[in-house]
Design an enzyme around this catalytic site. Structure first.
Site, PDB file in Angstrom:
ATOM      1  N   ARG A  46       0.806  -1.228   0.103  1.00 21.97           N
ATOM      2  CA  ARG A  46       0.017   0.033  -0.102  1.00 21.97           C
ATOM      3  C   ARG A  46       0.897   1.283  -0.136  1.00 21.97           C
ATOM      4  O   ARG A  46       0.449   2.348  -0.631  1.00 21.97           O
ATOM      5  CB  ARG A  46      -1.133   0.080   1.362  1.00 21.97           C
ATOM      6  N   TYR A  98     -16.001  19.230 -14.397  1.00 19.41           N
ATOM      7  CA  TYR A  98     -16.494  17.476 -14.352  1.00 19.41           C
ATOM      8  C   TYR A  98     -17.493  17.065 -13.533  1.00 19.41           C
ATOM      9  O   TYR A  98     -17.410  17.510 -12.358  1.00 19.41           O
ATOM     10  CB  TYR A  98     -15.182  16.924 -14.320  1.00 19.41           C
ATOM     11  N   ASP A 170      -6.964  20.386 -12.618  1.00 18.37           N
ATOM     12  CA  ASP A 170      -7.404  19.289 -13.342  1.00 18.37           C
ATOM     13  C   ASP A 170      -6.880  19.358 -14.723  1.00 18.37           C
ATOM     14  O   ASP A 170      -7.762  19.970 -15.692  1.00 18.37           O
ATOM     15  CB  ASP A 170      -8.989  18.991 -13.068  1.00 18.37           C
ATOM     16  N   LYS A 195      -8.097   8.568 -18.997  1.00 20.40           N
ATOM     17  CA  LYS A 195      -8.333   9.144 -20.154  1.00 20.40           C
ATOM     18  C   LYS A 195      -7.030   9.267 -21.109  1.00 20.40           C
ATOM     19  O   LYS A 195      -6.576   8.218 -21.307  1.00 20.40           O
ATOM     20  CB  LYS A 195      -8.723  10.749 -19.729  1.00 20.40           C
TER      21      LYS A 195
HETATM   22  C1  LIG Z   1     -12.998  11.233 -15.633  1.00 23.15           C
HETATM   23  C2  LIG Z   1     -12.633  12.537 -15.208  1.00 23.15           C
HETATM   24  C3  LIG Z   1     -12.142  12.394 -13.675  1.00 23.15           C
HETATM   25  C4  LIG Z   1     -12.570  11.549 -12.976  1.00 23.15           C
HETATM   26  O1  LIG Z   1     -11.700  10.580 -13.189  1.00 23.15           O
HETATM   27  P1  LIG Z   1     -11.694   8.900 -12.948  1.00 23.15           P
HETATM   28  O2  LIG Z   1     -10.597   8.276 -13.237  1.00 23.15           O
HETATM   29  O3  LIG Z   1     -12.985   8.517 -13.809  1.00 23.15           O
HETATM   30  O4  LIG Z   1     -12.099   8.684 -11.578  1.00 23.15           O
HETATM   31  C5  LIG Z   1     -11.971  13.968 -13.206  1.00 23.15           C
HETATM   32  N1  LIG Z   1     -11.850  14.938 -14.080  1.00 23.15           N
HETATM   33  C6  LIG Z   1     -11.968  15.163 -15.268  1.00 23.15           C
HETATM   34  C7  LIG Z   1     -11.930  16.151 -16.112  1.00 23.15           C
HETATM   35  C8  LIG Z   1     -12.615  13.647 -15.913  1.00 23.15           C
HETATM   36  O5  LIG Z   1     -12.627  13.697 -17.264  1.00 23.15           O
END
Ligand SMILES: *Cc1c(COP(=O)(O)O)cnc(C)c1O
Length: 381
Positions: A46, A98, A170, A195
């Site tokens: 962990r 988001y 982000d 992504k």
């Molecule tokens: C998908 C996404 C998230 C969340 O990420 P996960 O891996 O699905 O938890 C956060 N911010 C943006 C801009 C996203 O597209």
């Protein structure tokens, strides 16, 4: 090292025991100690895992940071940032955030006494007015989702610095190839590596990247103490995806630009949202802070009912109807009922997110095939 070299080499060493060129998947929960407290830097998985360490080092290099900290998902990474806060702290963020980030702030953390407010940070006068003392965390996402507004990172980071506000960006939509927020003074960069970074739609993963050692220590403490760590197989898949990040994003951006211009001229299409248009409200800011304009395109239909949108959404063959983005394959989505369903309709409409808005995540297929696919689907509109 330049970006294309970093994606392949940063943090990556041949395996010390065999020379394997690819970072092995260290599928282990614990590590043998030669005497109590005598070990090779790894005690329990962990806390540390060598596959994860390689990925964390690589991600830190891609974002021009010093420390990468990986999590089981993008939202788990966000959750660790939220845990830096105390009851009574205020968050300021953007109004087309988001959906999952909005949900976590409002529905999980508000009950712990953490308040969040959402304004249009892509509007300079709004940003100047709203970024003021009393705010603890500024949460920025640019390009925004799904309206593809652009927030001026230099401006908002400078304003936040003046008032001692911590900034988390982000950077999921841009990817580290297009934009590096730490260069503008952001304290933390967040990625949903699910992504573009992973890029193959086969893993859920999140990461934080910082420069400051004290902040990194705090986040490592939270990572270990609350435990939302990724498994080594997932870290391996992300590392593998990263090696082609620059090539994938370049092609996806080229395809997106072609598609945005094509849609803009299409008789059935209304407004097209794409930061690469010279007419886009923040085009100059996008040019300043991004290497290219990204591979996300949103558009409305002239006949702007959800019913018409549904017909288009159900009639593409190459664009798959699915949540998510950033993979090699093109996706089409309906934010109002999918990614942004957790945001109340009145809030959505305020940002321009109508019931008929369609969002594309443009992949790296042949662009002529993608355009033909959209044209066919648009005959149903
Ligand atoms: C998908 C996404 C998230 C969340 O990420 P996960 O891996 O699905 O938890 C956060 N911010 C943006 C801009 C996203 O597209």
């Amino acid at each position: 090292m330049k970006f294309a070299t970093k994606v392949i080499h940063a943090g990556i060493e041949p395996d010390p025991s065999t020379g394997a060129i690819m970072t092995p998947i260290y599928q282990t929960s614990t590590y043998v100690q030669t005497a109590p407290g005598e070990h090779k830097g790894y005690e329990y998985a962990r806390t540390q895992n060598p596959t994860r360490t390689a990925l964390e080092t690589n991600l830190a290099a891609l974002e021009n940071g010093n420390h990468g900290i990986c999590f089981a998902s993008g939202l788990a990474a966000q959750d660790a940032v939220m845990k830096l806060l105390y009851p009574g702290d205020q968050i300021l963020s953007t109004n087309d955030l988001y959906g999952g980030s909005f949900r976590q702030m409002r529905r999980v953390y508000e009950k712990f006494g953490i308040q969040s407010n959402f304004v249009d940070l892509s509007d300079e006068s709004v940003a100047r007015e709203a970024i003021k003392p009393g705010i603890r965390l500024l949460w920025v996402e640019t390009p925004t989702n799904p309206m593809l507004n652009i927030i001026d990172l230099e401006l908002v980071c400078d304003l936040a610095k003046q008032h001692g506000i911590m900034v988390c960006v982000d950077n999921t939509f841009a990817s580290p190839y297009l934009q590096n927020p730490l260069d503008y003074g952001a304290d933390i960069v967040l990625h949903s590596a699910t992504k573009y970074i992973g890029g193959h739609s086969d893993v859920i993963h999140g990461a934080l990247i910082v420069k400051d050692k004290t902040l990194a220590d705090q986040l490592h403490f939270i990572q270990n103490a609350t435990g939302a760590v990724p498994g080594p197989m997932d870290c391996f898949l992300i590392l593998r995806g990263i090696k082609t990040l620059h090539v994938r994003v370049q092609r996806a951006c080229q395809n997106a630009a072609r598609i945005a211009h094509h849609l803009d001229a299409h008789p059935k299409v209304g407004v097209v949202f794409y930061p690469g248009f010279a007419s886009h409200r923040n085009h100059q800011v996008a040019k300043k802070q991004m290497r290219d304009f990204g591979a996300m395109v949103s558009f409305d239909l002239n006949s702007n009912t959800q019913e018409t949108a549904n017909k288009v959404l159900s009639n593409t063959r190459l664009f798959s109807l699915a949540e998510s983005l950033g993979g090699v394959e093109s996706l089409i989505g309906h934010p109002a009922s999918m990614t942004h369903a957790s945001i109340p309709r009145e809030e959505r409409l305020k940002t321009g997110l109508t019931d008929s808005l369609i969002r594309l995540s443009v992949g790296i297929e042949d662009v002529e095939d993608l355009i033909a696919d959209l044209d066919t689907a648009l005959t149903y509109a």
